[in-house]
Design an enzyme around this catalytic site. Sequence first.
Site, PDB file in Angstrom:
ATOM      1  N   TYR A 102       0.840  -1.196   0.000  1.00 12.01           N
ATOM      2  CA  TYR A 102       0.000   0.000   0.000  1.00 12.01           C
ATOM      3  C   TYR A 102       0.881   1.254   0.000  1.00 12.01           C
ATOM      4  CZ  TYR A 102      -3.731  -3.272   1.092  1.00 12.01           C
ATOM      5  OH  TYR A 102      -4.618  -4.321   1.049  1.00 12.01           O
ATOM      6  N   ASN A 125     -12.500  -1.083  -4.988  1.00 11.42           N
ATOM      7  CA  ASN A 125     -12.340  -1.334  -6.417  1.00 11.42           C
ATOM      8  C   ASN A 125     -13.508  -2.193  -6.909  1.00 11.42           C
ATOM      9  OD1 ASN A 125     -11.499  -2.070  -9.001  1.00 11.42           O
ATOM     10  ND2 ASN A 125     -10.026  -3.564  -8.241  1.00 11.42           N
ATOM     11  N   CYS A 137      -6.428  -5.381  -7.807  1.00 13.93           N
ATOM     12  CA  CYS A 137      -6.262  -5.025  -6.396  1.00 13.93           C
ATOM     13  C   CYS A 137      -5.690  -6.190  -5.589  1.00 13.93           C
ATOM     14  CB  CYS A 137      -7.588  -4.540  -5.805  1.00 13.93           C
ATOM     15  SG  CYS A 137      -8.978  -5.644  -6.060  1.00 13.93           S
ATOM     16  N   HIS A 138      -5.778  -7.410  -6.121  1.00 12.66           N
ATOM     17  CA  HIS A 138      -5.203  -8.572  -5.424  1.00 12.66           C
ATOM     18  C   HIS A 138      -3.677  -8.510  -5.373  1.00 12.66           C
ATOM     19  CE1 HIS A 138      -5.315  -9.766  -9.698  1.00 12.66           C
ATOM     20  NE2 HIS A 138      -4.246 -10.497  -9.418  1.00 12.66           N
ATOM     21  N   GLU A 161      -0.818 -16.257 -10.948  1.00  9.15           N
ATOM     22  CA  GLU A 161       0.100 -15.388 -11.686  1.00  9.15           C
ATOM     23  C   GLU A 161       1.561 -15.773 -11.500  1.00  9.15           C
ATOM     24  OE1 GLU A 161      -0.710 -11.250 -11.035  1.00  9.15           O
ATOM     25  OE2 GLU A 161      -2.812 -11.480 -11.553  1.00  9.15           O
TER      26      GLU A 161
END
Length: 157
Positions: A93, A117, A125-126, A152
């Site tokens: 963040y 979001n 946002c993950h 990912e």
Amino acid sequence: MWTVIDSPVGELRLVEHDGALTAIEFAPFEDKHLRGERDDAHPLLVETARQLAAYFARELQDFDLPLAPVGSDFQHRVWAALREIGYGETASYGQVAARLGMTAAASRAVGLANGRNPIPIVVPCHRVIGANGTLTGYAGGLPRKQLLLGLESAALF
């Protein structure tokens, strides 16, 4: 218009308005973003479903969809910064705040915008994690966040 699709993270409701994607919702669904009738053949919703399927199959890393999330100017700035976090990468963040030209003290505000979001996965946002590298809150739940990050990059977790 809207539709519902199956995915590895459970059912997703895709919502469009005026030719742009406005929301992706995790089940169980609320009606806060719902507009219009269900239309499983709407071209944008079909394309969104196709791109999401390709993403989950590890065949797509960058989405190319018209987006129209509803939010404040600050939220839009944060959501734009989220789209700059690459596939398989993460940022804290505080790092997102710094990319916006703010101090680490803005981390909480970034976190609040991140949590609001309306287009998760496409607006990633993950990929935002705690300063110490831990998984932190996710509107879809931490198991979904971990699954998306693992999808990912298996090396992350």
